[in-house]
Scaffold this motif. Structure first.
Motif, PDB file in Angstrom:
ATOM      1  N   TRP A 131       0.875  -1.188   0.000  1.00 56.38           N
ATOM      2  CA  TRP A 131       0.000   0.000   0.000  1.00 56.38           C
ATOM      3  C   TRP A 131       0.907   1.231   0.000  1.00 56.38           C
ATOM      4  O   TRP A 131       1.885   1.285   0.754  1.00 56.38           O
ATOM      5  CB  TRP A 131      -0.892   0.020   1.258  1.00 56.38           C
ATOM      6  N   TYR A 173      -1.657  11.147   2.748  1.00 58.05           N
ATOM      7  CA  TYR A 173      -2.684  11.759   3.576  1.00 58.05           C
ATOM      8  C   TYR A 173      -2.380  13.250   3.620  1.00 58.05           C
ATOM      9  O   TYR A 173      -1.234  13.664   3.884  1.00 58.05           O
ATOM     10  CB  TYR A 173      -2.661  11.179   4.998  1.00 58.05           C
ATOM     11  N   ALA A 215      -8.566   2.233   2.400  1.00 59.85           N
ATOM     12  CA  ALA A 215      -7.878   2.627   3.637  1.00 59.85           C
ATOM     13  C   ALA A 215      -8.730   3.572   4.468  1.00 59.85           C
ATOM     14  O   ALA A 215      -9.716   4.137   3.983  1.00 59.85           O
ATOM     15  CB  ALA A 215      -6.560   3.298   3.267  1.00 59.85           C
ATOM     16  N   ILE A 225      -7.350  10.654   9.896  1.00 54.88           N
ATOM     17  CA  ILE A 225      -6.454  10.329  11.021  1.00 54.88           C
ATOM     18  C   ILE A 225      -6.219  11.607  11.815  1.00 54.88           C
ATOM     19  O   ILE A 225      -5.883  12.655  11.234  1.00 54.88           O
ATOM     20  CB  ILE A 225      -5.112   9.757  10.492  1.00 54.88           C
ATOM     21  N   LYS A 231      -2.152  10.660  16.071  1.00 48.73           N
ATOM     22  CA  LYS A 231      -2.678   9.291  16.123  1.00 48.73           C
ATOM     23  C   LYS A 231      -2.046   8.415  15.040  1.00 48.73           C
ATOM     24  O   LYS A 231      -1.807   8.864  13.916  1.00 48.73           O
ATOM     25  CB  LYS A 231      -4.205   9.287  15.930  1.00 48.73           C
ATOM     26  N   GLY A 232      -1.822   7.150  15.392  1.00 46.10           N
ATOM     27  CA  GLY A 232      -1.242   6.214  14.430  1.00 46.10           C
ATOM     28  C   GLY A 232       0.162   6.643  14.023  1.00 46.10           C
ATOM     29  O   GLY A 232       0.723   7.603  14.576  1.00 46.10           O
ATOM     30  N   VAL A 233       0.705   5.923  13.060  1.00 38.49           N
ATOM     31  CA  VAL A 233       2.058   6.249  12.602  1.00 38.49           C
ATOM     32  C   VAL A 233       2.021   7.551  11.810  1.00 38.49           C
ATOM     33  O   VAL A 233       2.903   8.416  11.940  1.00 38.49           O
ATOM     34  CB  VAL A 233       2.628   5.102  11.733  1.00 38.49           C
ATOM     35  N   CYS A 234       0.955   7.708  10.995  1.00 42.02           N
ATOM     36  CA  CYS A 234       0.845   8.918  10.173  1.00 42.02           C
ATOM     37  C   CYS A 234       0.711  10.164  11.049  1.00 42.02           C
ATOM     38  O   CYS A 234       1.410  11.169  10.831  1.00 42.02           O
ATOM     39  CB  CYS A 234      -0.357   8.805   9.233  1.00 42.02           C
ATOM     40  N   HIS A 276      -0.956   2.206  16.633  1.00 44.53           N
ATOM     41  CA  HIS A 276      -0.973   1.955  15.178  1.00 44.53           C
ATOM     42  C   HIS A 276      -2.414   1.781  14.707  1.00 44.53           C
ATOM     43  O   HIS A 276      -3.223   1.095  15.345  1.00 44.53           O
ATOM     44  CB  HIS A 276      -0.153   0.698  14.856  1.00 44.53           C
ATOM     45  N   ILE A 277      -2.737   2.389  13.569  1.00 47.28           N
ATOM     46  CA  ILE A 277      -4.093   2.266  13.015  1.00 47.28           C
ATOM     47  C   ILE A 277      -4.046   1.200  11.924  1.00 47.28           C
ATOM     48  O   ILE A 277      -3.361   1.376  10.902  1.00 47.28           O
ATOM     49  CB  ILE A 277      -4.569   3.620  12.437  1.00 47.28           C
ATOM     50  N   CYS A 333      -5.437  -0.229   9.031  1.00 46.79           N
ATOM     51  CA  CYS A 333      -6.413  -0.124   7.930  1.00 46.79           C
ATOM     52  C   CYS A 333      -6.580  -1.496   7.289  1.00 46.79           C
ATOM     53  O   CYS A 333      -7.631  -1.826   6.790  1.00 46.79           O
ATOM     54  CB  CYS A 333      -5.936   0.862   6.874  1.00 46.79           C
ATOM     55  N   GLU A 362       5.859  -0.520   8.239  1.00 44.91           N
ATOM     56  CA  GLU A 362       5.367   0.743   7.665  1.00 44.91           C
ATOM     57  C   GLU A 362       6.454   1.812   7.726  1.00 44.91           C
ATOM     58  O   GLU A 362       7.291   1.798   8.634  1.00 44.91           O
ATOM     59  CB  GLU A 362       4.152   1.156   8.509  1.00 44.91           C
ATOM     60  N   ASP A 372       2.697   7.558   3.135  1.00 44.65           N
ATOM     61  CA  ASP A 372       2.628   6.349   3.961  1.00 44.65           C
ATOM     62  C   ASP A 372       2.853   5.143   3.056  1.00 44.65           C
ATOM     63  O   ASP A 372       2.221   5.033   2.004  1.00 44.65           O
ATOM     64  CB  ASP A 372       1.236   6.283   4.615  1.00 44.65           C
ATOM     65  N   ASP A 405       3.061   0.889   3.295  1.00 48.52           N
ATOM     66  CA  ASP A 405       2.859  -0.292   4.134  1.00 48.52           C
ATOM     67  C   ASP A 405       3.383  -1.529   3.423  1.00 48.52           C
ATOM     68  O   ASP A 405       3.259  -1.637   2.194  1.00 48.52           O
ATOM     69  CB  ASP A 405       1.366  -0.541   4.374  1.00 48.52           C
TER      70      ASP A 405
HETATM   71  N1  SME Z   1      -1.305   2.496   9.587  1.00 49.09           N
HETATM   72  C1  SME Z   1      -1.465   3.921   9.446  1.00 49.09           C
HETATM   73  C2  SME Z   1      -2.843   4.274   8.932  1.00 49.09           C
HETATM   74  C3  SME Z   1      -2.913   4.415   7.462  1.00 49.09           C
HETATM   75  S1  SME Z   1      -2.937   2.965   6.639  1.00 49.09           S
HETATM   76  O1  SME Z   1      -1.771   2.149   6.976  1.00 49.09           O
HETATM   77  C4  SME Z   1      -3.052   3.136   5.005  1.00 49.09           C
HETATM   78  C5  SME Z   1      -1.203   4.605  10.771  1.00 49.09           C
HETATM   79  O2  SME Z   1      -1.073   3.951  11.809  1.00 49.09           O
HETATM   80  O3  SME Z   1      -1.158   5.832  10.776  1.00 49.09           O
END
Ligand code: SME
Length: 160
Positions: free
Chosen positions: A53, A57, A74, A78, A82-85, A106-107, A109, A116, A132, A134
């Protein structure tokens, strides 16, 4: 602009990036439209690097909102931090996650994502988007990816 990507079949990813990056430069050289360029860059990265992926964003008001991407559907929004992004946005730096299950917050999707990398792009000193990428393999990204994808972010920053 050449409309066909010449893809290196080298097993060395450094070589594949080396063949790809000048083509990304050429792809966006005469086109000022942000969405058109991000769309082609996502497609070129997916095609040449075979990422699971890859996408962007974009910062819109207080959130990251899904932009052009290639791969499975996806998450669309976000929040900051929050999350990696969101962490890459907050910390204003590239984040490599070797194992997403070990990254707090980690989010997911896609449950197939295992590792990532996220890089921010800047305009006037502010983060305006993130790239991003993955992988469905653990530990798939390293400093070579960070350096090569950083070059892609610099190309993008020229048309922001
Ligand atoms: N895993 C990401 C969210 C976006 S998806 O991987 C496309 C995160 O934790 O920010």
């Amino acid at each position: 602009m050449a409309e066909e990507l010449i893809i290196s079949t080298s097993s060395d990813k450094q070589e594949r990036y080396k063949a790809l990056i000048p083509q990304i430069e050429a792809l966006v050289a005469d086109e000022p439209d942000l969405i058109a360029n991000l769309s082609n860059i996502a497609a070129a990265l997916k095609q040449a690097m075979n990422f699971f992926w890859v996408g962007f964003y974009l910062v819109k008001e207080n959130q990251l909102v899904l932009g052009p991407f290639q791969g499975p559907i996806a998450c669309t929004r976000i929040n900051f931090g929050k999350g990696v992004c969101g962490a890459a946005w907050k910390e204003r730096k590239t984040i490599i996650v070797p194992n997403v299950d070990e990254f707090p917050g980690h989010i997911a999707c896609s449950s197939a994502s295992k590792s990532e990398i996220v890089l921010p792009a800047f305009k006037d000193g502010e983060v305006v988007m993130v790239l991003d990428v993955d992988s469905d393999q653990l530990n798939d990204f390293d400093e070579q990816d960070a350096a090569a994808l950083q070059q892609v972010m610099h190309i993008i920053e020229r048309f922001l």
